[in-house]
Design a protein around this motif. Structure first.
Motif, PDB file in Angstrom:
ATOM      1  N   SER A 147       0.814  -1.214   0.000  1.00  0.00           N
ATOM      2  CA  SER A 147       0.000   0.000   0.000  1.00  0.00           C
ATOM      3  C   SER A 147       0.849   1.267   0.000  1.00  0.00           C
ATOM      4  O   SER A 147       0.388   2.331  -0.394  1.00  0.00           O
ATOM      5  N   LEU A 148       2.099   1.129   0.443  1.00  0.00           N
ATOM      6  CA  LEU A 148       3.032   2.253   0.446  1.00  0.00           C
ATOM      7  C   LEU A 148       3.826   2.334  -0.857  1.00  0.00           C
ATOM      8  O   LEU A 148       4.716   3.171  -0.986  1.00  0.00           O
ATOM      9  N   GLY A 149       3.513   1.468  -1.795  1.00  0.00           N
ATOM     10  CA  GLY A 149       4.209   1.477  -3.080  1.00  0.00           C
ATOM     11  C   GLY A 149       5.500   0.690  -3.079  1.00  0.00           C
ATOM     12  O   GLY A 149       6.363   0.887  -3.936  1.00  0.00           O
ATOM     13  N   ILE A 150       5.653  -0.229  -2.110  1.00  0.00           N
ATOM     14  CA  ILE A 150       6.869  -1.037  -1.998  1.00  0.00           C
ATOM     15  C   ILE A 150       6.489  -2.496  -2.216  1.00  0.00           C
ATOM     16  O   ILE A 150       6.013  -3.165  -1.297  1.00  0.00           O
ATOM     17  N   PRO A 151       6.650  -3.026  -3.427  1.00  0.00           N
ATOM     18  CA  PRO A 151       6.272  -4.417  -3.682  1.00  0.00           C
ATOM     19  C   PRO A 151       7.243  -5.388  -3.030  1.00  0.00           C
ATOM     20  O   PRO A 151       8.434  -5.116  -2.917  1.00  0.00           O
ATOM     21  N   LEU A 152       6.704  -6.501  -2.587  1.00  0.00           N
ATOM     22  CA  LEU A 152       7.517  -7.573  -2.016  1.00  0.00           C
ATOM     23  C   LEU A 152       6.976  -8.873  -2.579  1.00  0.00           C
ATOM     24  O   LEU A 152       5.844  -9.251  -2.290  1.00  0.00           O
ATOM     25  N   THR A 153       7.765  -9.542  -3.398  1.00  0.00           N
ATOM     26  CA  THR A 153       7.295 -10.781  -4.007  1.00  0.00           C
ATOM     27  C   THR A 153       7.439 -11.945  -3.043  1.00  0.00           C
ATOM     28  O   THR A 153       8.058 -11.830  -1.982  1.00  0.00           O
ATOM     29  N   HIS A 154       6.873 -13.078  -3.442  1.00  0.00           N
ATOM     30  CA  HIS A 154       6.981 -14.289  -2.631  1.00  0.00           C
ATOM     31  C   HIS A 154       8.109 -15.189  -3.122  1.00  0.00           C
ATOM     32  O   HIS A 154       8.157 -16.372  -2.789  1.00  0.00           O
ATOM     33  N   ALA A 155       9.017 -14.631  -3.889  1.00  0.00           N
ATOM     34  CA  ALA A 155      10.168 -15.390  -4.390  1.00  0.00           C
ATOM     35  C   ALA A 155      11.053 -15.810  -3.216  1.00  0.00           C
ATOM     36  O   ALA A 155      10.903 -15.314  -2.092  1.00  0.00           O
ATOM     37  N   PRO A 156      11.976 -16.755  -3.448  1.00  0.00           N
ATOM     38  CA  PRO A 156      12.884 -17.174  -2.374  1.00  0.00           C
ATOM     39  C   PRO A 156      13.610 -15.989  -1.729  1.00  0.00           C
ATOM     40  O   PRO A 156      13.808 -14.952  -2.351  1.00  0.00           O
ATOM     41  N   ARG A 158      12.485 -14.202   0.713  1.00  0.00           N
ATOM     42  CA  ARG A 158      11.546 -13.106   0.974  1.00  0.00           C
ATOM     43  C   ARG A 158      11.868 -12.381   2.276  1.00  0.00           C
ATOM     44  O   ARG A 158      11.792 -11.153   2.336  1.00  0.00           O
ATOM     45  N   TYR A 159      12.228 -13.112   3.332  1.00  0.00           N
ATOM     46  CA  TYR A 159      12.466 -12.440   4.605  1.00  0.00           C
ATOM     47  C   TYR A 159      13.635 -11.465   4.528  1.00  0.00           C
ATOM     48  O   TYR A 159      13.552 -10.353   5.062  1.00  0.00           O
ATOM     49  N   SER A 160      14.701 -11.845   3.867  1.00  0.00           N
ATOM     50  CA  SER A 160      15.843 -10.928   3.762  1.00  0.00           C
ATOM     51  C   SER A 160      15.467  -9.699   2.939  1.00  0.00           C
ATOM     52  O   SER A 160      15.910  -8.582   3.229  1.00  0.00           O
ATOM     53  N   ARG A 161      14.620  -9.887   1.928  1.00  0.00           N
ATOM     54  CA  ARG A 161      14.176  -8.752   1.126  1.00  0.00           C
ATOM     55  C   ARG A 161      13.205  -7.873   1.910  1.00  0.00           C
ATOM     56  O   ARG A 161      13.183  -6.651   1.742  1.00  0.00           O
ATOM     57  N   TYR A 162      12.413  -8.473   2.761  1.00  0.00           N
ATOM     58  CA  TYR A 162      11.538  -7.723   3.663  1.00  0.00           C
ATOM     59  C   TYR A 162      12.374  -6.839   4.588  1.00  0.00           C
ATOM     60  O   TYR A 162      12.098  -5.643   4.747  1.00  0.00           O
ATOM     61  N   ILE A 163      13.407  -7.420   5.190  1.00  0.00           N
ATOM     62  CA  ILE A 163      14.280  -6.645   6.078  1.00  0.00           C
ATOM     63  C   ILE A 163      14.989  -5.537   5.296  1.00  0.00           C
ATOM     64  O   ILE A 163      15.164  -4.420   5.801  1.00  0.00           O
ATOM     65  N   ALA A 164      15.399  -5.817   4.066  1.00  0.00           N
ATOM     66  CA  ALA A 164      16.035  -4.788   3.245  1.00  0.00           C
ATOM     67  C   ALA A 164      15.077  -3.629   2.994  1.00  0.00           C
ATOM     68  O   ALA A 164      15.475  -2.450   3.036  1.00  0.00           O
ATOM     69  N   ALA A 165      13.806  -3.938   2.745  1.00  0.00           N
ATOM     70  CA  ALA A 165      12.808  -2.888   2.521  1.00  0.00           C
ATOM     71  C   ALA A 165      12.615  -2.048   3.774  1.00  0.00           C
ATOM     72  O   ALA A 165      12.536  -0.808   3.702  1.00  0.00           O
ATOM     73  N   LEU A 166      12.549  -2.701   4.937  1.00  0.00           N
ATOM     74  CA  LEU A 166      12.398  -1.957   6.189  1.00  0.00           C
ATOM     75  C   LEU A 166      13.625  -1.100   6.463  1.00  0.00           C
ATOM     76  O   LEU A 166      13.510   0.059   6.904  1.00  0.00           O
ATOM     77  N   ASP A 167      14.790  -1.655   6.203  1.00  0.00           N
ATOM     78  CA  ASP A 167      16.038  -0.918   6.423  1.00  0.00           C
ATOM     79  C   ASP A 167      16.078   0.335   5.543  1.00  0.00           C
ATOM     80  O   ASP A 167      16.487   1.417   5.986  1.00  0.00           O
ATOM     81  N   HIS A 168      15.626   0.192   4.302  1.00  0.00           N
ATOM     82  CA  HIS A 168      15.587   1.335   3.390  1.00  0.00           C
ATOM     83  C   HIS A 168      14.600   2.394   3.892  1.00  0.00           C
ATOM     84  O   HIS A 168      14.898   3.597   3.883  1.00  0.00           O
ATOM     85  N   LEU A 169      13.437   1.952   4.322  1.00  0.00           N
ATOM     86  CA  LEU A 169      12.446   2.890   4.859  1.00  0.00           C
ATOM     87  C   LEU A 169      13.007   3.651   6.058  1.00  0.00           C
ATOM     88  O   LEU A 169      12.857   4.872   6.158  1.00  0.00           O
ATOM     89  N   LEU A 170      13.633   2.912   6.970  1.00  0.00           N
ATOM     90  CA  LEU A 170      14.156   3.546   8.179  1.00  0.00           C
ATOM     91  C   LEU A 170      15.286   4.523   7.874  1.00  0.00           C
ATOM     92  O   LEU A 170      15.474   5.515   8.593  1.00  0.00           O
ATOM     93  N   ALA A 171      16.033   4.250   6.813  1.00  0.00           N
ATOM     94  CA  ALA A 171      17.123   5.161   6.430  1.00  0.00           C
ATOM     95  C   ALA A 171      16.585   6.507   5.978  1.00  0.00           C
ATOM     96  O   ALA A 171      17.325   7.499   5.962  1.00  0.00           O
ATOM     97  N   HIS A 172      15.291   6.548   5.610  1.00  0.00           N
ATOM     98  CA  HIS A 172      14.675   7.790   5.136  1.00  0.00           C
ATOM     99  C   HIS A 172      13.544   8.246   6.054  1.00  0.00           C
ATOM    100  O   HIS A 172      12.657   9.000   5.634  1.00  0.00           O
ATOM    101  N   ALA A 173      13.581   7.786   7.311  1.00  0.00           N
ATOM    102  CA  ALA A 173      12.507   8.110   8.248  1.00  0.00           C
ATOM    103  C   ALA A 173      12.610   9.546   8.744  1.00  0.00           C
ATOM    104  O   ALA A 173      13.698  10.020   9.057  1.00  0.00           O
ATOM    105  N   PRO A 174      11.483  10.231   8.835  1.00  0.00           N
ATOM    106  CA  PRO A 174      11.483  11.587   9.392  1.00  0.00           C
ATOM    107  C   PRO A 174      11.380  11.537  10.917  1.00  0.00           C
ATOM    108  O   PRO A 174      11.116  10.480  11.497  1.00  0.00           O
TER     109      PRO A 174
END
Length: 202
Positions: A147-156, A158-174
């Motif tokens: 819903s935030l425009g950050i797709p996450l597939t169910h490919a192998p 997935r958890y590491s890619r989920y953490i990468a997405a969160l890490d990226h978000l937090l790097a740009h957190a206000p």
């Protein structure tokens, strides 16, 4: 296929901050005591045993009347602790990126019953092992990323890619989210209103 992390604007972050505040108000100060206690024991013992995995199942409200739960109970606690100790070492490794640590930690658990596929239970164990580095994954958090425009597939991986997405978000957190941990962010994603989080499944 590589997921794209995209950018989350101020509106998205305001939704996340409001969702995190809603969790604090609704869950109260005691809800996460089980997770905190398991994390403390894991830090002290260097591994997580079957009894604590059972406590985490209750905390996350996951079903235990399944074949994998029976198979896990039939597994020696020493074997479970060997796997969780290796996972702890991996997710606490500050010499690699969070996503690389998540990938190694998830891989260390893959041989245990209940951890061969799906990331919900594994993510809870990894978060207890490294509460300031890892985050809980579930279908609601998955849908909220979408819903935030950050797709996450169910490919192998997935958890590491989920953490990468969160890490990226937090790097740009206000502010006031600039000091959030991945766990703070997974709470916010879980608590986003359903109509803003979509209906994706995981």
């Amino acid at each position: 296929m590589t997921d794209q992390t995209g950018e989350t604007g101020s509106d998205g972050w305001q939704r996340l901050i409001a969702a995190r505040e809603m969790y604090t108000r609704s869950a109260g100060v005691h809800y996460d005591e089980v997770l905190d206690q398991v994390a403390q024991r894991a830090h002290s013992e260097g591994s997580i045993g079957k009894a604590d995995i059972g406590a985490l199942l209750l905390w996350k409200r996951l079903r235990a009347d399944t074949r994998w739960a029976s198979a896990l109970m039939a597994t020696a606690d020493a074997e479970v602790r060997r796997a969780t100790a290796a996972a702890m070492t991996a997710v606490l490794d500050a010499s690699v990126s969070l996503s690389e640590a998540a990938r190694a930690g998830r891989g260390a658990l893959a041989g245990l019953p209940g951890f061969t596929r799906g990331d919900a239970l594994a993510s809870v164990v990894l978060t207890a092992a490294a509460p300031h580095r890892m985050a809980v994954y579930d279908r609601r958090a998955h849908a909220s990323l979408r819903s935030l425009g950050i797709p996450l597939t169910h490919a192998p991986a997935r958890y590491s890619r989920y953490i990468a997405a969160l890490d990226h978000l937090l790097a740009h957190a206000p502010s006031p989210a600039h000091a959030w941990t991945p766990r703070d962010l997974d709470i916010a994603l879980y608590c986003l209103p359903p109509n803003s989080a979509g209906t994706d499944s995981a």
